[in-house]
Scaffold this active site. Structure first.
Site, PDB file in Angstrom:
ATOM      1  N   GLY A  36       0.830  -1.212   0.000  1.00  0.00           N
ATOM      2  CA  GLY A  36       0.000   0.000   0.000  1.00  0.00           C
ATOM      3  C   GLY A  36       0.861   1.257   0.000  1.00  0.00           C
ATOM      4  N   TYR A 138      -3.490 -18.494  -4.039  1.00  0.00           N
ATOM      5  CA  TYR A 138      -4.182 -17.271  -3.613  1.00  0.00           C
ATOM      6  C   TYR A 138      -5.643 -17.575  -3.263  1.00  0.00           C
ATOM      7  CZ  TYR A 138      -6.766 -12.920  -4.144  1.00  0.00           C
ATOM      8  OH  TYR A 138      -7.636 -11.883  -3.945  1.00  0.00           O
ATOM      9  N   ASN A 167     -13.718  -8.968 -11.002  1.00  0.00           N
ATOM     10  CA  ASN A 167     -12.567  -8.154 -11.441  1.00  0.00           C
ATOM     11  C   ASN A 167     -12.800  -6.679 -11.137  1.00  0.00           C
ATOM     12  OD1 ASN A 167     -12.444 -10.744 -12.920  1.00  0.00           O
ATOM     13  ND2 ASN A 167     -10.581  -9.827 -13.722  1.00  0.00           N
ATOM     14  N   ARG A 216     -14.397 -11.861 -18.430  1.00  0.00           N
ATOM     15  CA  ARG A 216     -14.406 -11.532 -17.000  1.00  0.00           C
ATOM     16  C   ARG A 216     -15.511 -10.525 -16.701  1.00  0.00           C
ATOM     17  NH1 ARG A 216     -11.780 -15.261 -17.210  1.00  0.00           N
ATOM     18  NH2 ARG A 216      -9.711 -15.747 -16.397  1.00  0.00           N
TER      19      ARG A 216
HETATM   20  N1  UDP Z   1      -4.921 -10.740 -19.386  1.00  0.00           N
HETATM   21  C1  UDP Z   1      -4.253 -10.650 -20.610  1.00  0.00           C
HETATM   22  N2  UDP Z   1      -3.095  -9.950 -20.664  1.00  0.00           N
HETATM   23  C2  UDP Z   1      -2.550  -9.333 -19.579  1.00  0.00           C
HETATM   24  C3  UDP Z   1      -3.242  -9.421 -18.330  1.00  0.00           C
HETATM   25  C4  UDP Z   1      -4.417 -10.135 -18.285  1.00  0.00           C
HETATM   26  O1  UDP Z   1      -4.696 -11.187 -21.616  1.00  0.00           O
HETATM   27  O2  UDP Z   1      -1.482  -8.725 -19.696  1.00  0.00           O
HETATM   28  C5  UDP Z   1      -6.185 -11.492 -19.324  1.00  0.00           C
HETATM   29  C6  UDP Z   1      -6.164 -12.647 -18.347  1.00  0.00           C
HETATM   30  O3  UDP Z   1      -5.735 -13.826 -18.985  1.00  0.00           O
HETATM   31  C7  UDP Z   1      -7.625 -12.726 -17.919  1.00  0.00           C
HETATM   32  C8  UDP Z   1      -8.117 -11.295 -18.025  1.00  0.00           C
HETATM   33  O4  UDP Z   1      -7.159 -10.603 -18.838  1.00  0.00           O
HETATM   34  O5  UDP Z   1      -8.356 -13.500 -18.820  1.00  0.00           O
HETATM   35  C9  UDP Z   1      -8.199 -10.590 -16.689  1.00  0.00           C
HETATM   36  O6  UDP Z   1      -6.967 -10.795 -16.019  1.00  0.00           O
HETATM   37  P1  UDP Z   1      -6.598 -10.009 -14.699  1.00  0.00           P
HETATM   38  O7  UDP Z   1      -5.195 -10.406 -14.313  1.00  0.00           O
HETATM   39  O8  UDP Z   1      -6.872  -8.560 -14.873  1.00  0.00           O
HETATM   40  O9  UDP Z   1      -7.639 -10.531 -13.630  1.00  0.00           O
HETATM   41  P2  UDP Z   1      -8.017 -12.035 -13.150  1.00  0.00           P
HETATM   42  O10 UDP Z   1      -9.208 -12.412 -13.962  1.00  0.00           O
HETATM   43  O11 UDP Z   1      -6.830 -12.898 -13.351  1.00  0.00           O
HETATM   44  O12 UDP Z   1      -8.365 -11.833 -11.713  1.00  0.00           O
END
Ligand code: UDP
Length: 329
Positions: A36, A138, A167, A216
């Protein structure tokens, strides 16, 4: 109420702190500032720079009536490589916090849980009674704390709510995401738009979705914050409630990239990469339960609007002063 916000110097915790202060609550933020930022703690809140394991003296002193618990390690990839850090901080730290609450006579808590507790869903939208089979450490540690809260409600009369975030994105009160290690799609895409990164890698386009990229459920941090304020008084003693928080609408990675291009007016070069391990094809929430029980209603469901709010804190060309509580991202 006297409120203690564990993790109130982080992205979501700081936004909720600002809303708690605006609603007239007396807020102490407990945060070790490991991820933070002190300058994210809204004016009017006290800051105790202490970790969860050492929280007991702070709770004894503040005597909170309710605790909101955001403090956690939250990088999926890191959790796979350093599980000990996640069990120690997220589970060991939460246990220490619950014991500090018990010692201080505080039994009301709102906890930041996650969609990652569900793992690969059997069907979408995901309801709270879906099976919980996390696919990464996690999610497993967050599920362990949810289980802990059920035990504490039953055995010690805790009044607990777990909010399972999907998300979270956007910004409010001039507070947005600024992680040292950024892994989330929207902030990364905005960094590309801002010229801070050359390109965005799309993690796979061969998923069983309309355009092949992952879907998402993006929820605006302001709507998420509203849910926390509604949840505070909700459970009775001895009750542990679980609520999903999402918009109920899914957007694909490609749709997010298109929204970022539209909002920023910048080209966002993309490269196609491999699938990221543990990424389910679709995660979309059913938030029917919290809507019905608490009357929660998301106000910012439009993807472009969510992206725009985040962009206002990112845009290097934005007028001076718009980077409220600025500092490096
Ligand atoms: N994602 C992507 N490229 C990136 C980061 C994320 O394609 O550089 C995709 C990831 O595979 C997922 C979506 O974006 O399908 C959301 O990812 P994020 O890490 O934001 O959140 P998560 O769903 O993992 O909590």
């Amino acid at each position: 109420m006297r409120v203690l916000v564990a993790g109130g110097a982080g992205y979501i915790g700081s936004v909720v702190t600002a809303d708690l202060l605006a609603a007239g609550h007396e807020v102490t933020v407990l945060d070790d500032l490991s991820t933070g930022h002190a300058d994210a703690v809204p004016e009017g809140a006290a800051l105790a720079r202490v970790g969860l394991h050492d929280s007991a003296p702070v709770l004894a002193d503040v005597r909170p009536e309710v605790v909101l618990h955001f403090a956690a390690k939250s990088l999926v990839g890191e959790s796979q490589e350093r599980p000990e850090l996640y069990w120690e901080t997220n589970v060991g730290g939460s246990l220490a916090l619950l014991e500090a609450m018990r010692a201080a006579g505080c039994r009301r808590i709102v906890f930041s849980s996650t969609a990652a507790t569900y793992g690969e869903p059997e069907s979408v939208p995901i309801r709270e009674d879906a099976p919980t089979r996390p696919t990464n450490t996690y999610g497993a540690t967050k599920l362990a704390v949810d289980t802990m809260l059920t035990s504490y409600a039953t055995a010690h009369g805790f009044a607990a709510v777990s909010l399972r975030y999907f998300n979270v994105a956007g910004a409010a009160h001039g507070l947005g995401e600024r992680h040292t290690t950024e892994t989330h799609l929207i902030p990364l895409a905005l960094q590309v738009a801002a010229g801070e990164r050359e390109s965005l890698t799309i993690y796979g386009d061969d998923y069983p979705t309309d355009d092949g990229t992952c879907v998402r459920d993006y929820i605006h941090v302001a709507d998420l914050s509203d849910a926390h304020l509604l949840a505070l008084p909700a459970p009775a003693e001895g009750e542990h409630r679980v609520y999903n928080l999402g918009n109920g609408t899914g957007f694909s990675v490609q749709q997010v990239v298109d929204a970022v291009r539209e909002v920023t007016g910048h080209p966002v070069p993309v490269e196609l990469g491999k699938r990221r391990a543990g990424d389910p094809a679709q995660l979309v929430a059913s938030s029917d339960r919290i809507r019905a029980d608490l009357g929660w209603q998301p106000r910012h469901t439009d993807l472009a609007g969510i992206v725009r709010d985040a962009w206002e804190l990112t845009d290097p060309a934005a007028p001076r002063g718009s980077h409220a509580r600025g500092g490096p991202r």
